[in-house]
Design a protein around this motif. Structure first.
Motif, PDB file in Angstrom:
ATOM      1  N   ILE A 225       1.883  -7.893  38.612  1.00  0.00           N
ATOM      2  CA  ILE A 225       0.948  -8.651  39.119  1.00  0.00           C
ATOM      3  C   ILE A 225       0.938  -9.771  38.647  1.00  0.00           C
ATOM      4  O   ILE A 225       0.723 -10.189  37.495  1.00  0.00           O
ATOM      5  CB  ILE A 225      -0.496  -7.948  39.027  1.00  0.00           C
ATOM      6  N   SER A 226       1.540 -10.762  39.200  1.00  0.00           N
ATOM      7  CA  SER A 226       2.228 -12.051  38.598  1.00  0.00           C
ATOM      8  C   SER A 226       0.894 -13.208  38.617  1.00  0.00           C
ATOM      9  O   SER A 226       1.066 -14.002  37.430  1.00  0.00           O
ATOM     10  CB  SER A 226       3.230 -12.868  39.321  1.00  0.00           C
ATOM     11  N   ASN A 227      -0.103 -13.060  39.323  1.00  0.00           N
ATOM     12  CA  ASN A 227      -1.157 -13.880  39.193  1.00  0.00           C
ATOM     13  C   ASN A 227      -2.155 -13.211  38.215  1.00  0.00           C
ATOM     14  O   ASN A 227      -2.796 -12.392  38.120  1.00  0.00           O
ATOM     15  CB  ASN A 227      -1.810 -14.028  40.504  1.00  0.00           C
ATOM     16  N   GLN A 228      -2.477 -14.085  37.101  1.00  0.00           N
ATOM     17  CA  GLN A 228      -3.010 -13.567  36.000  1.00  0.00           C
ATOM     18  C   GLN A 228      -4.710 -13.196  36.256  1.00  0.00           C
ATOM     19  O   GLN A 228      -5.219 -12.029  35.766  1.00  0.00           O
ATOM     20  CB  GLN A 228      -3.235 -14.731  34.730  1.00  0.00           C
ATOM     21  N   LYS A 229      -5.144 -13.912  37.314  1.00  0.00           N
ATOM     22  CA  LYS A 229      -6.573 -13.619  37.580  1.00  0.00           C
ATOM     23  C   LYS A 229      -6.724 -12.411  38.313  1.00  0.00           C
ATOM     24  O   LYS A 229      -7.823 -11.657  38.291  1.00  0.00           O
ATOM     25  CB  LYS A 229      -7.312 -14.957  38.528  1.00  0.00           C
ATOM     26  N   VAL A 230      -5.606 -12.230  39.432  1.00  0.00           N
ATOM     27  CA  VAL A 230      -5.819 -10.925  39.824  1.00  0.00           C
ATOM     28  C   VAL A 230      -5.408  -9.628  38.988  1.00  0.00           C
ATOM     29  O   VAL A 230      -5.996  -8.667  39.084  1.00  0.00           O
ATOM     30  CB  VAL A 230      -4.523 -10.885  41.168  1.00  0.00           C
ATOM     31  N   LYS A 231      -4.522 -10.091  38.048  1.00  0.00           N
ATOM     32  CA  LYS A 231      -4.241  -8.880  37.124  1.00  0.00           C
ATOM     33  C   LYS A 231      -5.558  -8.634  36.335  1.00  0.00           C
ATOM     34  O   LYS A 231      -5.850  -7.223  36.117  1.00  0.00           O
ATOM     35  CB  LYS A 231      -3.295  -9.282  36.295  1.00  0.00           C
ATOM     36  N   ASP A 232      -6.160  -9.390  35.706  1.00  0.00           N
ATOM     37  CA  ASP A 232      -7.650  -9.333  35.185  1.00  0.00           C
ATOM     38  C   ASP A 232      -8.451  -8.692  35.943  1.00  0.00           C
ATOM     39  O   ASP A 232      -9.490  -7.865  35.422  1.00  0.00           O
ATOM     40  CB  ASP A 232      -8.231 -10.611  34.418  1.00  0.00           C
ATOM     41  N   ALA A 233      -8.585  -9.002  37.158  1.00  0.00           N
ATOM     42  CA  ALA A 233      -9.833  -8.352  38.081  1.00  0.00           C
ATOM     43  C   ALA A 233      -9.187  -7.008  38.272  1.00  0.00           C
ATOM     44  O   ALA A 233     -10.068  -6.091  38.357  1.00  0.00           O
ATOM     45  CB  ALA A 233      -9.871  -9.149  39.348  1.00  0.00           C
ATOM     46  N   ILE A 234      -7.990  -6.666  38.636  1.00  0.00           N
ATOM     47  CA  ILE A 234      -7.625  -5.231  38.725  1.00  0.00           C
ATOM     48  C   ILE A 234      -7.943  -4.499  37.733  1.00  0.00           C
ATOM     49  O   ILE A 234      -8.144  -3.289  37.494  1.00  0.00           O
ATOM     50  CB  ILE A 234      -6.159  -5.178  39.173  1.00  0.00           C
ATOM     51  N   GLU A 235      -7.526  -5.104  36.307  1.00  0.00           N
ATOM     52  CA  GLU A 235      -7.744  -4.306  35.116  1.00  0.00           C
ATOM     53  C   GLU A 235      -9.095  -4.177  35.075  1.00  0.00           C
ATOM     54  O   GLU A 235      -9.512  -2.951  34.589  1.00  0.00           O
ATOM     55  CB  GLU A 235      -7.121  -5.165  33.829  1.00  0.00           C
ATOM     56  N   ALA A 236     -10.134  -4.893  35.319  1.00  0.00           N
ATOM     57  CA  ALA A 236     -11.488  -4.427  35.208  1.00  0.00           C
ATOM     58  C   ALA A 236     -11.861  -3.420  36.189  1.00  0.00           C
ATOM     59  O   ALA A 236     -12.580  -2.612  35.557  1.00  0.00           O
ATOM     60  CB  ALA A 236     -12.407  -5.968  35.360  1.00  0.00           C
ATOM     61  N   TRP A 237     -11.309  -3.560  37.498  1.00  0.00           N
ATOM     62  CA  TRP A 237     -11.645  -2.348  38.348  1.00  0.00           C
ATOM     63  C   TRP A 237     -11.165  -1.034  37.637  1.00  0.00           C
ATOM     64  O   TRP A 237     -11.917  -0.023  37.733  1.00  0.00           O
ATOM     65  CB  TRP A 237     -10.806  -2.970  39.676  1.00  0.00           C
ATOM     66  N   GLN A 238      -9.961  -1.029  37.416  1.00  0.00           N
ATOM     67  CA  GLN A 238      -9.426   0.182  36.795  1.00  0.00           C
ATOM     68  C   GLN A 238     -10.155   0.913  35.621  1.00  0.00           C
ATOM     69  O   GLN A 238     -10.390   2.000  35.425  1.00  0.00           O
ATOM     70  CB  GLN A 238      -7.767  -0.081  36.287  1.00  0.00           C
ATOM     71  N   LYS A 239     -10.659  -0.033  34.699  1.00  0.00           N
ATOM     72  CA  LYS A 239     -11.496   0.289  33.392  1.00  0.00           C
ATOM     73  C   LYS A 239     -12.852   0.657  33.844  1.00  0.00           C
ATOM     74  O   LYS A 239     -13.660   0.999  32.875  1.00  0.00           O
ATOM     75  CB  LYS A 239     -11.174  -0.725  32.487  1.00  0.00           C
ATOM     76  N   GLY A 240     -13.379   0.444  34.947  1.00  0.00           N
ATOM     77  CA  GLY A 240     -14.820   0.604  35.546  1.00  0.00           C
ATOM     78  C   GLY A 240     -15.654  -0.342  34.866  1.00  0.00           C
ATOM     79  O   GLY A 240     -16.957   0.084  34.978  1.00  0.00           O
ATOM     80  N   LYS A 241     -15.274  -1.571  34.746  1.00  0.00           N
ATOM     81  CA  LYS A 241     -16.027  -2.757  34.247  1.00  0.00           C
ATOM     82  C   LYS A 241     -16.743  -3.428  35.238  1.00  0.00           C
ATOM     83  O   LYS A 241     -16.130  -4.437  35.907  1.00  0.00           O
ATOM     84  CB  LYS A 241     -15.331  -3.498  33.181  1.00  0.00           C
ATOM     85  N   VAL A 242     -17.867  -2.873  36.082  1.00  0.00           N
ATOM     86  CA  VAL A 242     -18.370  -3.710  37.242  1.00  0.00           C
ATOM     87  C   VAL A 242     -18.578  -5.161  36.858  1.00  0.00           C
ATOM     88  O   VAL A 242     -18.416  -5.920  37.893  1.00  0.00           O
ATOM     89  CB  VAL A 242     -19.617  -2.548  37.757  1.00  0.00           C
ATOM     90  N   ALA A 243     -19.566  -5.472  35.761  1.00  0.00           N
ATOM     91  CA  ALA A 243     -19.801  -6.930  35.393  1.00  0.00           C
ATOM     92  C   ALA A 243     -18.577  -7.564  35.477  1.00  0.00           C
ATOM     93  O   ALA A 243     -18.927  -8.790  35.867  1.00  0.00           O
ATOM     94  CB  ALA A 243     -20.837  -6.739  34.302  1.00  0.00           C
TER      95      ALA A 243
END
Length: 139
Positions: free
Chosen positions: A38-56
């Motif tokens: 995932i080359s776009n940092q913002k997308v990468k950060d959002a996907i990581e939040a999704w994967q870790k269950g961090k809704v907020a």
């Protein structure tokens, strides 16, 4: 006592022991998601939040009125996010397109099972995601 009742416990023990034998076979364990594609940092950060269950944290990447299209059909973004996060996740990132804005991969849903999916992110002028398209993928 039938012969089957005598042999069944022995067969069960043998089958359990066979699974633990070294060199016999291995079980695939996913210890950490592969985010490097995932080359776009913002997308990468959002996907990581999704994967870790961090809704907020996930929601913080999006505008308050973010549009969600699920296989082209509008859905309530906030409701989807709060219900799906923790129960749905990528099991692999297979490919990334659109300068890192579209992520394709294998996905697991406690409700729908395992399938290939895509998440396509759209940024607004302020740098937040204003739209997310998701759906089943075939590639």
């Amino acid at each position: 006592m039938s012969i089957f009742k005598k042999i069944l416990p022995i067969l069960l023990l043998c089958s359990l022991q066979a699974c633990g034998q070294i060199g016999n076979h291995q079980h695939k364990t996913i210890t950490q998601m592969e985010y490097r594609k995932i080359s776009n940092q913002k997308v990468k950060d959002a996907i990581e939040a999704w994967q870790k269950g961090k809704v907020a944290l996930w929601l913080s990447f999006f505008t308050a009125d973010a549009l969600l299209l699920d296989d082209g059909h509008p859905r309530d973004f906030n409701k989807f996010s709060t219900e799906a996060i923790g129960h749905e996740h990528f099991t692999s990132v297979d490919k990334v397109e659109d300068n890192g804005m579209s992520v394709y991969g294998s996905f697991h849903s406690d409700t729908w099972g395992d399938f290939k999916t895509y998440f396509k992110f759209y940024l607004d002028a302020a740098g937040k995601f204003s739209k997310l398209e998701i759906g089943q993928a075939s590639y």
